[in-house]
Motif scaffolding. Structure first.
Motif, short mmCIF file in Angstrom:
data_model
loop_
_atom_site.label_atom_id
_atom_site.label_comp_id
_atom_site.label_asym_id
_atom_site.label_seq_id
_atom_site.Cartn_x
_atom_site.Cartn_y
_atom_site.Cartn_z
N UNK A 257 45.20 51.91 50.84
CA UNK A 257 46.61 51.54 50.85
C UNK A 257 46.84 50.44 49.83
N UNK A 258 47.86 50.60 49.00
CA UNK A 258 48.22 49.57 48.04
C UNK A 258 48.77 48.35 48.78
N UNK A 259 48.69 47.20 48.14
CA UNK A 259 49.27 45.98 48.68
C UNK A 259 50.37 45.51 47.73
N UNK A 260 50.95 44.38 48.01
CA UNK A 260 52.01 43.85 47.14
C UNK A 260 51.45 43.36 45.81
N UNK A 261 50.13 43.18 45.71
CA UNK A 261 49.50 42.73 44.48
C UNK A 261 48.95 43.93 43.70
N UNK A 262 49.15 43.96 42.39
CA UNK A 262 48.65 45.08 41.59
C UNK A 262 47.12 45.19 41.68
N UNK A 263 46.62 46.41 41.83
CA UNK A 263 45.20 46.72 41.86
C UNK A 263 44.44 46.10 43.03
N UNK A 264 45.15 45.64 44.05
CA UNK A 264 44.53 45.12 45.27
C UNK A 264 44.84 46.13 46.37
N UNK B 156 43.94 47.77 50.43
CA UNK B 156 43.36 47.70 51.76
C UNK B 156 42.65 49.02 51.95
N UNK B 157 41.34 48.95 52.17
CA UNK B 157 40.50 50.14 52.23
C UNK B 157 39.93 50.29 53.63
N UNK B 158 40.20 51.43 54.25
CA UNK B 158 39.58 51.75 55.55
C UNK B 158 38.27 52.43 55.22
N UNK B 159 37.15 51.81 55.62
CA UNK B 159 35.86 52.35 55.24
C UNK B 159 34.83 52.18 56.35
N UNK B 160 33.71 52.85 56.14
CA UNK B 160 32.57 52.74 57.04
C UNK B 160 31.46 52.11 56.24
#
Length: 143
Positions: free
Chosen positions: A13-20, A22-26
């Motif tokens: 998921x993108x955030x308000x900051x470019x190229x940052x 939120x990654x859902x991962x294992x």
């Protein structure tokens, strides 16, 4: 010491900051514990699992990235920390309201509101922007 191991990514998921993102991962930690987590990935972070996340993103350019959705006013309000009466008064006085003005506004509130000045509404609406709060959502990254 070996870094954690990225096993899989299920959502970005993108955030308000470019190229940052939120990654859902294992991931598997160095002690062997494996779990799902939300990870904030920044382009310039060389630590932990982030280099593996960035390599995975570069190798999977067609993986869907959910757009950033700004928080609603209700979500922003919910994310604000509770304030004590003293903190609330200090913020209002610091924002330029006189101590007497603050005392008068609080005295004009219905009884139930006097004990909980942390959420402004009703008679205190004019003071709602006087205190500055930083808010964050779980879908955004804090520095």
């Amino acid at each position: 010491m070996a870094p954690p191991i990225l096993n899989s990514i299920s959502k970005v998921t993108a955030t308000s900051e470019p190229q940052v993102y939120l990654v859902r991962c294992n991931i598997t930690e160095i002690d062997g514990i494996t779990y799902d987590t939300d990870f904030c990935s920044r382009p310039d972070d060389p630590y932990g699992v982030n280099p593996q996340v960035r390599e995975w993103l570069a190798a999977n350019p067609d993986f869907p990235i959910d757009p950033y959705v700004p928080p609603t006013p209700e979500e922003q309000r919910e994310a604000m920390p509770s304030l004590s009466a003293a903190q609330y008064r200090q913020g209002l006085v610091g924002a330029g309201h006189s101590p007497q003005e603050v005392t008068d506004a609080i005295a004009a509130l219905p009884d139930g509101r006097r004990r909980s000045p942390s959420r402004s509404s009703g008679n205190t609406q004019r003071f709602s922007n006087a205190c500055s709060h930083s808010s964050s959502r779980s879908a955004s990254c804090s520095a």
